[in-house]
Enzyme design. Structure first.
Site, PDB file in Angstrom:
ATOM      1  N   ARG A 104      -0.647 -12.063 -15.287  1.00 57.94           N
ATOM      2  CA  ARG A 104      -2.285 -11.545 -15.437  1.00 57.94           C
ATOM      3  C   ARG A 104      -2.333 -10.415 -16.127  1.00 57.94           C
ATOM      4  O   ARG A 104      -1.529  -9.274 -16.449  1.00 57.94           O
ATOM      5  CB  ARG A 104      -2.301 -10.627 -13.813  1.00 57.94           C
ATOM      6  CG  ARG A 104      -3.521 -10.012 -13.489  1.00 57.94           C
ATOM      7  CD  ARG A 104      -3.780  -9.591 -12.141  1.00 57.94           C
ATOM      8  NE  ARG A 104      -4.915  -8.837 -12.112  1.00 57.94           N
ATOM      9  CZ  ARG A 104      -5.016  -7.688 -11.850  1.00 57.94           C
ATOM     10  NH1 ARG A 104      -3.862  -6.934 -11.598  1.00 57.94           N
ATOM     11  NH2 ARG A 104      -6.239  -7.000 -11.752  1.00 57.94           N
ATOM     12  N   HIS A 161     -10.412  -3.888 -16.657  1.00 69.05           N
ATOM     13  CA  HIS A 161      -9.352  -3.178 -15.987  1.00 69.05           C
ATOM     14  C   HIS A 161      -9.852  -1.909 -16.604  1.00 69.05           C
ATOM     15  O   HIS A 161      -8.829  -1.210 -17.303  1.00 69.05           O
ATOM     16  CB  HIS A 161      -8.017  -3.626 -16.377  1.00 69.05           C
ATOM     17  CG  HIS A 161      -6.973  -3.069 -15.289  1.00 69.05           C
ATOM     18  ND1 HIS A 161      -6.154  -3.921 -14.667  1.00 69.05           N
ATOM     19  CD2 HIS A 161      -6.518  -2.062 -14.918  1.00 69.05           C
ATOM     20  CE1 HIS A 161      -5.358  -3.359 -14.047  1.00 69.05           C
ATOM     21  NE2 HIS A 161      -5.463  -1.840 -14.405  1.00 69.05           N
ATOM     22  N   GLU A 192      -9.745  -3.227  -8.994  1.00 68.23           N
ATOM     23  CA  GLU A 192      -9.595  -1.979  -8.230  1.00 68.23           C
ATOM     24  C   GLU A 192     -10.935  -1.305  -8.437  1.00 68.23           C
ATOM     25  O   GLU A 192     -10.895  -0.034  -8.788  1.00 68.23           O
ATOM     26  CB  GLU A 192      -8.372  -1.376  -8.343  1.00 68.23           C
ATOM     27  CG  GLU A 192      -6.983  -2.000  -8.178  1.00 68.23           C
ATOM     28  CD  GLU A 192      -5.995  -0.936  -8.396  1.00 68.23           C
ATOM     29  OE1 GLU A 192      -6.155   0.131  -8.792  1.00 68.23           O
ATOM     30  OE2 GLU A 192      -4.773  -1.516  -7.926  1.00 68.23           O
ATOM     31  N   ASN A 225      -4.179  -6.142  -4.458  1.00 67.51           N
ATOM     32  CA  ASN A 225      -3.060  -5.016  -4.986  1.00 67.51           C
ATOM     33  C   ASN A 225      -2.437  -4.164  -3.871  1.00 67.51           C
ATOM     34  O   ASN A 225      -3.214  -3.709  -3.245  1.00 67.51           O
ATOM     35  CB  ASN A 225      -3.796  -4.155  -6.052  1.00 67.51           C
ATOM     36  CG  ASN A 225      -4.120  -4.942  -7.189  1.00 67.51           C
ATOM     37  OD1 ASN A 225      -3.834  -6.184  -7.564  1.00 67.51           O
ATOM     38  ND2 ASN A 225      -4.876  -4.124  -8.347  1.00 67.51           N
ATOM     39  N   TYR A 241       0.618  -1.513  -2.801  1.00 61.90           N
ATOM     40  CA  TYR A 241       1.716  -0.590  -3.056  1.00 61.90           C
ATOM     41  C   TYR A 241       2.308   0.219  -1.890  1.00 61.90           C
ATOM     42  O   TYR A 241       3.442   0.065  -1.827  1.00 61.90           O
ATOM     43  CB  TYR A 241       1.401   0.289  -4.339  1.00 61.90           C
ATOM     44  CG  TYR A 241       1.006  -0.215  -5.500  1.00 61.90           C
ATOM     45  CD1 TYR A 241      -0.188  -0.570  -5.774  1.00 61.90           C
ATOM     46  CD2 TYR A 241       2.006  -0.254  -6.441  1.00 61.90           C
ATOM     47  CE1 TYR A 241      -0.582  -1.390  -7.308  1.00 61.90           C
ATOM     48  CE2 TYR A 241       1.751  -0.982  -7.719  1.00 61.90           C
ATOM     49  CZ  TYR A 241       0.348  -1.282  -8.022  1.00 61.90           C
ATOM     50  OH  TYR A 241       0.204  -1.791  -9.185  1.00 61.90           O
ATOM     51  N   GLU A 267      -0.965  -7.253  -7.676  1.00 56.64           N
ATOM     52  CA  GLU A 267      -0.258  -6.305  -8.024  1.00 56.64           C
ATOM     53  C   GLU A 267       0.440  -5.756  -6.888  1.00 56.64           C
ATOM     54  O   GLU A 267       0.042  -5.617  -5.808  1.00 56.64           O
ATOM     55  CB  GLU A 267      -1.044  -5.077  -8.768  1.00 56.64           C
ATOM     56  CG  GLU A 267      -1.650  -5.154  -9.991  1.00 56.64           C
ATOM     57  CD  GLU A 267      -2.429  -4.001 -10.486  1.00 56.64           C
ATOM     58  OE1 GLU A 267      -1.923  -2.695  -9.958  1.00 56.64           O
ATOM     59  OE2 GLU A 267      -3.376  -3.965 -11.088  1.00 56.64           O
TER      60      GLU A 267
END
Ligand code: PNW
Length: 496
Positions: free
Chosen positions: A101, A146, A191, A331, A333, A400
């Site tokens: 990606r 991005h 995002e 994504n 985290y 991600e």
């Protein structure tokens, strides 16, 4: 007796019940599962003004005032991937991944963001790159945006100007026309929440605006229209001949209720709606989450507004945005504990007051060097379930997930983090029946971490930013991930 003990020990070891691997799944990932890695143009490419590339808002943001970045550095050279791309592809191959990606810099294709100039050198760069990936059996997952908006479009109002959505659709069309024949997986916008919050709310990211009560909502509105228009261009003009999939990529921090109380559960749910629902609901269900509509309208009215600070989609816009997905790009985290709190009195308009939850992290969760990133692996499984139950996507890509440290080669913290998050993802696949089909870890290599510069590292490969060669070296986590990508097993041994 001895034989029995040895058998028992072996069984325990294989089951992964020994030592730090206590909760790691010992089952294989499905054969079709795509392991990959992720990066983004501004964070790795460098070559910021080469071969006709125009200026992006990140170029301007860091050049104008270096103190906006922790180490006063920029992405001017970064990992120098603009020149080292063949070497990058060889390293991806060595890593054993089947999916990469990366993002396209809008300003390489259209230097000022408008269709007035199309830069053939930029198109050629990505065409060569994608063809070389394919030649090495690596599927490209290409992000159109991005965070590196052309500076010229920022000057026209950027993500606060609805016309930016039309420019984005035009850019997308040029990319599909030129690169679409070689790409099967697209992501429109990466995002939007983080760009709206960091760039338009708190001002830590480009363009550095501090509009936490209204700019953040306008930014979300325009980015969603941009995503939807680009998706429709693909759907109507290119899907039939190119046959790819296209969606947007959303990030979300898992919200764990701080206690068993119904109020904390309500607050955690609201937190998820204000983070992920904010963007997912219009695309997967048709409008902003009702709770956001109601709460923001109510506070806006008490603040003296004759309309809501949350822009209203027209019926046509609802139809435009609704259904613009082929998969769910997630994504993920970190997590926070969420506690209910009384509504705050009316004061200056603020997203946080609209949401009104008390978020904090548990002292038991391992902390990275980043102030926002702690490890709560079961949040991955819980969030995947939440997404699946709410939006029923046919496929999910975890686009991600990763851990930051100081960049040391022996990065056991990252290895443990990845292993435990991936184990929870595997449980979601095998135990909960959720169709996660691919995973691109953040990040393939150390890179420019936005306003934190090179002070924090996310790579599974190290990059030596002191060397003009930007030497890349596998870290412990990289070697571990290489084995995972080849064996599909999180431990030394797995069972069917
Ligand atoms: C992502 N959070 O941003 C970005 O897509 C990458 O460009 C970036 O380098 C990476 O994460 C690491 O920061 C995020 O607060 C920023 O949960 C913040 C969050 C998530 C993602």
């Amino acid at each position: 007796m001895m034989k029995y003990l040895l058998t028992l020990l072996f069984a325990l070891a294989v089951k992964g019940c020994v030592g730090q691997n206590a909760n790691i799944s010992n089952r294989y990932f499905p054969e079709s599962f795509l392991f990959g890695a992720a990066t983004a143009a501004y964070q790795i490419e460098g070559g910021w003004n080469e071969d006709g590339k125009g200026e992006s808002m990140w170029d301007r943001f860091v050049h104008d005032n270096p103190s906006r970045v922790a180490d006063r550095q920029s992405g001017d050279v970064a990992c120098d991937s603009y020149h080292k791309w063949r070497e990058d592809i060889q390293l991806l191959k060595e890593l054993g991944v089947k999916l990469y990606r990366f993002s396209i810099a809008w300003t390489r294709i259209m230097p000022d963001g408008t269709p007035a100039v199309i830069n053939q050198a930029g198109i050629d760069y990505y065409k060569n790159f994608i063809q070389e990936l394919r030649a090495n059996d690596i599927e490209p997952l290409v992000t159109l945006y991005h965070w590196d908006l052309p500076q010229h479009l920022l000057e026209l109002g950027g993500w606060l100007n609805v016309q930016t959505a039309d420019y984005f659709a035009e850019y997308a069309r040029v990319v599909f026309e030129n690169l679409g024949p070689y790409v099967k997986l697209w992501a429109t916008v990466n995002e939007p929440k983080t760009t709206c919050m960091n760039g338009h709310g708190w001002g830590t990211h480009a363009p550095g605006l501090k509009l936490i009560g209204d700019g953040v909502y306008q930014c979300a509105y325009v980015q969603l229209l941009a995503h939807a228009k680009a998706w429709r261009v693909y759907d109507e003009e290119f899907r039939a001949s190119q046959g790819g999939k296209i969606s947007l990529v959303l990030d979300c921090t898992w919200a764990e209720p701080a206690s068993d109380s119904a109020l904390d559960a309500e607050a955690a749910e609201r937190d998820l709606q204000f983070n992920l629902g904010w963007y997912a609901n219009p695309v997967y269900r048709g409008n902003w989450p009702q709770e956001m509509i109601d709460r923001i309208a109510n506070r806006s009215s008490l603040e003296g507004y004759p309309f809501s600070r949350l822009p209203e989609f027209t019926p046509e816009q609802i139809d435009l945005v609704n259904g613009t997905f082929d998969y769910f790009g997630l994504n993920m985290y970190t997590a926070s504990l969420v506690q209910w709190q009384d509504d705050s009195p009316i004061s200056i308009p603020d997203y946080s007051l609209d949401k009104n939850t008390n978020n904090y992290v548990s002292p038991d969760w391992p902390k990275s060097v980043s102030d926002w990133l702690t490890s709560y692996p079961s949040g991955m499984r819980k969030l995947l379930n939440w997404v699946n139950n709410k939006y029923h996507p046919s496929e999910i890509f975890v686009t991600e997930n990763g851990w930051s440290d100081n960049g040391q080669l022996d990065d056991q913290g990252r290895l443990t983090y990845l292993q435990s998050y991936l184990s929870n993802m595997l449980d979601a696949i095998l135990e909960d029946g959720i169709n996660v089909v691919g995973y691109t870890t953040w990040s393939f290599m150390d890179n420019f971490e936005w306003h934190l510069g090179y002070t924090e590292k996310f790579g599974i490969l190290q990059v030596d930013f002191n060397s003009p060669n930007r030497t890349r070296t596998f870290k412990s986590s990289g070697k571990w991930y290489q084995r995972l990508a080849t064996t599909r097993c999180l431990l030394d041994q797995c069972v069917d």
